[in-house]
Design a protein around this motif. Sequence first.
Motif: not given
Length: 760
Positions: A215-218, A222-225, A245-253
């Motif tokens: 999902t889109e993460l603010d 992101q920092y929490a991960f 359930f979906g693609q990582l997209e911008e969270n890939k890195y």
Amino acid sequence: MTIVHNLGFPRIGASRELKFALEPYWKGETSRADLLKSGAALRRRHWQLQAGLDLAPVGDFSFYDHVLDMSFTVGNLPERVQDFHGDPLDNYFRVARGRSAQEHHACCGGVAAGEMTKWFDTNYHYIVPEFTNATTFRLDASRLLEQVAEARQQGVNAKPVIVGPVTYLALGKAKDGSNKLDLLDGLLAVYAQLLDTLAAHGVEWVQVDEPLLVTELDADWQYAFNYAYHQLKVCRVKLLVATYFGQLEENKYLAANLPVAGLHVDAVAGPDDVRPLINVLPPHKVLSLGVINGRNIWKTDLTAVLDWLEPLAQQLGNRLWIAPSCSLLHVPVDLNSEQALDAEIRSWLAFAVQKLDELQVLAKALREGRAAVAAELADNLAALAARRASPRVHNPAVRQAVAQLHADMGRRNSPYAQRAAEQAALLQLPLYPTTTIGSFPQTAEIRHARSAFKAGTLDAAGYQAAMREEIARSVREQEALGLDVLVHGEAERNDMVEYFGEQLEGYAFSQFGWVQSYGSRCVKPPILFGDISRPRAMTVEWTRYAQSLTGKPMKGMLTGPVTILNWSFVRDDQPRSVSCRQLALAIRQEVLDLEQAGVRVIQIDEAALREGLPLRKAQWQHYLDWAVEAFRIAANGVQDRTQIHTHMCYSEFNDIIASIAAMDADVITIETSRSDMELLDAFDHFKYPNEIGPGVYDIHTPNIPSREHIVQLMKKAAERIPVARLWVNPDCGLKTRQWHEVVPALANMVAAARELRLAA
Ligand code: GLN
Ligand code: ZN
């Protein structure tokens, strides 16, 4: 060697054994020991069914919900049950289901159930974790340790499965509005303890589910991960972070670089996302590819998957694992149970057990070459080719008719104001008109008649007579109550989607295709396999009969195309939007037939429109555009004088109000009674132009709303919406209620409307 594993197995049982163990236990008819025994038997059987795997999931079994299990594992119990001194399993069910104050006034005084909500974009509901700024955590590893020991005893190579800390926190609700991320440190301490405990018990790999990563993460999340997995890095187990359930997209890195041993991604939802991911994945990491669809019931094109997978296997070597895309929780257990299903259609399908077989074929092909599974691949190709070529899938007439649909067909002849005047002249309704959402109680008589009809002990004429009698009864009751727009009561409908699916070409029905919805509740989604057509009218005769019994307007009652689609297993050989257009055309034909038969008001329910929203907001508008277009095609072919209603049983409209307005229904009825009419603000701010019936009777509880309460709610509504555009109705259909509850509640509703009219 490629490792083959599974993320989770359906826990309900091939014949819903879990349901039939839970429900008598809850009624006090069986013992705790009986229930535990049933649970162990199911786990044993499910591990046997997964025997070919290199790693099998453990801890995916649950007596109610895996998120609630996690709450108990990390010791995050809602405050109201914390001082309970009885059996912990009992306390678990107290949170899951609540206890009524009436029945429990002498013992625990009753307790409110935990809130339930949908697990990402699936139809599975989890119990929402509750947080406050005072929440503390304490480890209870007993459930997982017991199941790990049990699995070992049965020779299973156990991979415990847990909900990851960041997803767990994100899914919960801060009851006091505090910042949930303030709890992360405390939560991580317990996760670290859990992982070390599992390591001490000889566990090598733990699957940590973090679907939040698709999902889109603010920035905070992101920092929490990063923060969370750096804290957990010192633990002595290997972590497989699972996304699906979906693609990582911008969270890939971000995902690729978490300091863990492996990552699972959904290669069905995002095959194109995989190569770029491999490019950024550190070279020591395992990559698990979910190559079999865990969300639908179709056979996989194994040859196509191999064409795609073989070069990746070359590149990744031992680092490649394969699995279903997500937990198999979302599909039925075993196709072999389906002996009554049409053989041709069955040959195209794969349920959980068959999906794991497919996975083994892929693994063997990767390990030993395709020749080792030549027969299986040939069978698979033949089944897919037969499906592609089947005349039952393709109906050129439907294709042609759908190709001829154009946007004009979704447009009413005149704008709302003009239509409203014509409708008012025809219907002669008072101010604050009263109506209901469609269904009346499904009584024991109705259920008996239906099962006798299905069993063949009641003939069609007998069944029809029984249903007519029920319809007559609801018309009598409504006339006596003084409602303004009546309904026939839906006695003849088992389910609002199945009823239509059974009459449309292109649908098939399984006997045992149950999927857990929540707790012991399951749904059996119909299987949309071919082009959709409507051989004959589906509701006209019942509606005509009901109209013949009264001089008041009788509302025709249909389920909308988007809801039918969202509550079915859908085709994977064409976009959802195309299937939806076909459904829209079929419903449009029904709408026009109803109009032709003299029905002046037609309601088209879109109960599931909102739940079809994609996980990523960036994709919302595309979905809303085709969904609304489908509704418009279904509904808006009528004359100005015909009044179109729609109904949605939820109360969040802020984000989608423009699309709701674009549907251009003359009247929309929505759920509002629990939100104190505040949600009407969305309609108010948008200047929603058409009529609205905000629900004033919460049909989810047996409580009977008083006249005063209803008047008060409607006055609040009138502060936001002009009185001339307000309707008075319940939140949703009344089928789950009893007549003795419905009659006094509706009497109060009608009395409230009369009082409001006098004051207006
Ligand atoms: N017409 C249906 C009924 O009254 C609507 C149900 C729903 O919105 N879920 O039961
Ligand atoms: Zn509803």
